[in-house]
Design a protein around this motif. Structure first.
Motif, mmCIF file in Angstrom:
data_model
loop_
_atom_site.group_PDB
_atom_site.id
_atom_site.type_symbol
_atom_site.label_atom_id
_atom_site.label_comp_id
_atom_site.label_asym_id
_atom_site.label_seq_id
_atom_site.Cartn_x
_atom_site.Cartn_y
_atom_site.Cartn_z
ATOM 1 N N SER A 152 51.165 35.611 47.403
ATOM 2 C CA SER A 152 50.435 36.677 46.708
ATOM 3 C C SER A 152 51.363 37.514 45.829
ATOM 4 O O SER A 152 50.931 38.511 45.246
ATOM 5 C CB SER A 152 49.751 37.585 47.736
ATOM 6 N N SER A 153 52.638 37.108 45.712
ATOM 7 C CA SER A 153 53.635 37.943 45.039
ATOM 8 C C SER A 153 53.299 38.219 43.582
ATOM 9 O O SER A 153 53.685 39.262 43.037
ATOM 10 C CB SER A 153 55.020 37.304 45.137
ATOM 11 N N ALA A 154 52.602 37.280 42.925
ATOM 12 C CA ALA A 154 52.290 37.461 41.507
ATOM 13 C C ALA A 154 50.845 37.902 41.272
ATOM 14 O O ALA A 154 50.455 38.133 40.129
ATOM 15 C CB ALA A 154 52.557 36.167 40.744
ATOM 16 N N PHE A 155 50.038 38.009 42.335
ATOM 17 C CA PHE A 155 48.645 38.409 42.151
ATOM 18 C C PHE A 155 48.577 39.774 41.450
ATOM 19 O O PHE A 155 49.401 40.658 41.720
ATOM 20 C CB PHE A 155 47.924 38.542 43.495
ATOM 21 N N PRO A 156 47.597 39.970 40.585
ATOM 22 C CA PRO A 156 47.414 41.304 39.997
ATOM 23 C C PRO A 156 46.963 42.288 41.074
ATOM 24 O O PRO A 156 46.396 41.878 42.102
ATOM 25 C CB PRO A 156 46.324 41.078 38.943
ATOM 26 N N PRO A 157 47.189 43.600 40.884
ATOM 27 C CA PRO A 157 46.741 44.592 41.870
ATOM 28 C C PRO A 157 45.242 44.479 42.121
ATOM 29 O O PRO A 157 44.465 44.299 41.182
ATOM 30 C CB PRO A 157 47.102 45.930 41.211
ATOM 31 N N SER A 158 44.837 44.562 43.375
ATOM 32 C CA SER A 158 43.433 44.334 43.732
ATOM 33 C C SER A 158 42.490 45.299 43.032
ATOM 34 O O SER A 158 41.330 44.952 42.748
ATOM 35 C CB SER A 158 43.252 44.432 45.249
ATOM 36 N N GLN A 159 42.969 46.508 42.710
ATOM 37 C CA GLN A 159 42.097 47.479 42.047
ATOM 38 C C GLN A 159 41.769 47.085 40.609
ATOM 39 O O GLN A 159 40.862 47.659 40.002
ATOM 40 C CB GLN A 159 42.712 48.883 42.079
ATOM 41 N N THR A 160 42.493 46.088 40.071
ATOM 42 C CA THR A 160 42.214 45.636 38.704
ATOM 43 C C THR A 160 41.285 44.427 38.666
ATOM 44 O O THR A 160 40.914 43.982 37.578
ATOM 45 C CB THR A 160 43.524 45.282 37.983
ATOM 46 N N TRP A 161 40.925 43.878 39.834
ATOM 47 C CA TRP A 161 40.080 42.686 39.860
ATOM 48 C C TRP A 161 38.661 43.030 39.433
ATOM 49 O O TRP A 161 38.065 43.986 39.949
ATOM 50 C CB TRP A 161 40.024 42.087 41.255
ATOM 51 N N PRO A 162 38.069 42.269 38.527
ATOM 52 C CA PRO A 162 36.637 42.436 38.247
ATOM 53 C C PRO A 162 35.823 42.142 39.505
ATOM 54 O O PRO A 162 36.295 41.434 40.410
ATOM 55 C CB PRO A 162 36.375 41.401 37.158
ATOM 56 N N PRO A 163 34.601 42.639 39.586
ATOM 57 C CA PRO A 163 33.790 42.438 40.799
ATOM 58 C C PRO A 163 33.547 40.976 41.165
ATOM 59 O O PRO A 163 33.367 40.657 42.346
ATOM 60 C CB PRO A 163 32.467 43.139 40.453
ATOM 61 N N ASN A 164 33.560 40.102 40.163
ATOM 62 C CA ASN A 164 33.265 38.689 40.429
ATOM 63 C C ASN A 164 34.523 37.827 40.538
ATOM 64 O O ASN A 164 34.444 36.601 40.528
ATOM 65 C CB ASN A 164 32.347 38.120 39.352
ATOM 66 N N VAL A 165 35.700 38.468 40.654
ATOM 67 C CA VAL A 165 36.975 37.744 40.766
ATOM 68 C C VAL A 165 37.701 38.177 42.032
ATOM 69 O O VAL A 165 37.749 39.369 42.354
ATOM 70 C CB VAL A 165 37.873 38.015 39.536
ATOM 71 N N SER A 166 38.265 37.201 42.750
ATOM 72 C CA SER A 166 39.049 37.506 43.946
ATOM 73 C C SER A 166 40.218 36.535 44.039
ATOM 74 O O SER A 166 40.236 35.493 43.378
ATOM 75 C CB SER A 166 38.187 37.410 45.211
ATOM 76 N N PHE A 167 41.205 36.894 44.868
ATOM 77 C CA PHE A 167 42.382 36.060 45.076
ATOM 78 C C PHE A 167 42.616 35.906 46.572
ATOM 79 O O PHE A 167 42.429 36.866 47.336
ATOM 80 C CB PHE A 167 43.609 36.684 44.404
ATOM 81 N N GLN A 168 43.034 34.692 46.973
ATOM 82 C CA GLN A 168 43.252 34.408 48.390
ATOM 83 C C GLN A 168 44.521 33.575 48.567
ATOM 84 O O GLN A 168 44.907 32.805 47.680
ATOM 85 C CB GLN A 168 42.072 33.629 48.968
ATOM 86 N N LEU A 169 45.136 33.715 49.721
ATOM 87 C CA LEU A 169 46.264 32.874 50.085
ATOM 88 C C LEU A 169 45.750 31.535 50.600
ATOM 89 O O LEU A 169 44.859 31.490 51.457
ATOM 90 C CB LEU A 169 47.107 33.555 51.164
#
Length: 292
Positions: free
Chosen positions: A81-98
């Protein structure tokens, strides 16, 4: 990005994820290819579900999200997750997972995606390794869903000014040999094809249909204002130098911090003098059969 010092172990996920480098690479590649999703892949459904494997900084996924209705769902997967964008910047329909793509995905994810996209996760991958990875990802697709896999290979160096040296840049690339001492390499940034490796056959053997491969050269676009040759060459050399740092302290490698610093300085001077690289950008697409 952790693991054994043996550079021959698991050639996926071995290149350090520096967000700025990944974002720059995304810009170069999108300009070269001319698309985010291959034109063969239909994107008319307002409820598409898309997985991005090896999402890195999320630049590709976020750009795709901007081009689609907000009713589509997009998920980025990565081993780090080191390069993931900050979670507060994610659009509502976008998510990131390990998630490691070589390990089983949660049962709730299987058979639920319309599109699974992969970009730049291979350094030097054998046919057997690639087959294993693709087989795992195909399980994510709905019947009729599409797999898109984009990688680089076939690095080459060129002069733009007579009489200039390429020696340091070549020393960097040659130093990567321990990463590619494998039989039957089929894809990856560090490999060079000595023959037609028939990547499409791997897709077909795993049941994918409507398989197509495009190959674009990174010098396809000539735009002096973008400085793609200069910036792209510096980007890929920085990537290669990061890989060589893994060989420092490995017995017999010959690489030390001092040698890396020397060759880095010399290589950047060569680029200043007009030395540049090309890579082949390879895009393969295939569709899971409707009866799968």
């Amino acid at each position: 990005m952790t693991g054994s010092q043996d550079p021959g172990v698991n050639q996926y996920h071995r290149i350090e994820e520096i967000p700025e480098r990944l974002d720059e690479q995304h810009v170069f590649t999108t300009k070269t290819l001319g698309f985010l999703l291959h034109p063969n892949i239909p994107i008319t459904s307002p409820t598409l579900k898309i997985a991005d494997i090896g999402a890195g900084s999320g630049s590709w996924l976020l750009d795709v999200a901007k081009s689609l209705p907000s009713t589509c769902q997009l998920t980025g997967f990565d081993v780090s997750s080191s390069a993931f964008p900050p979670s507060q910047t994610w659009p509502p329909n976008v998510s990131f997972q390990l998630q490691d793509m070589l390990l089983p995905f949660p049962a709730s994810e299987l058979g639920t995606y319309d599109i699974v996209a992969v970009r730049f996760i291979s350094s030097a991958t054998t046919r057997a390794e690639w087959t294993c990875a693709i087989g795992n990802l195909v399980k994510l697709l709905k019947p009729g869903g599409w797999l898109q896999w984009i990688e680089s290979c076939n690095f080459a160096l060129y002069n733009s000014v007579p009489g200039t040296s390429r020696a340091a840049c070549q020393e960097i690339y040659d130093g990567l040999e321990p990463f590619r001492v494998k039989d039957d390499l089929v894809i990856g940034l560090m490999m060079r094809e000595s023959k037609n490796v028939k990547r499409e056959n791997v897709f077909r053997e795993l049941g994918l249909v409507d398989v197509h491969e495009d190959v674009f050269s990174t010098d396809r676009l000539q735009d002096p204002e973008l400085e793609l040759r200069d910036k792209g060459t510096r980007n890929v050399l920085a990537c290669f130098l990061g890989c060589l740092e893994r060989l420092v302290g490995v017995g017999g490698s010959g690489w030390t911090k001092e040698r890396i610093e020397r060759v880095k300085e010399e290589a950047m001077r060569e680029v200043d003098s007009g030395v540049y690289h090309t890579l082949d950008q390879v895009c393969l697409v295939g569709r899971k059969g409707s009866e799968a």
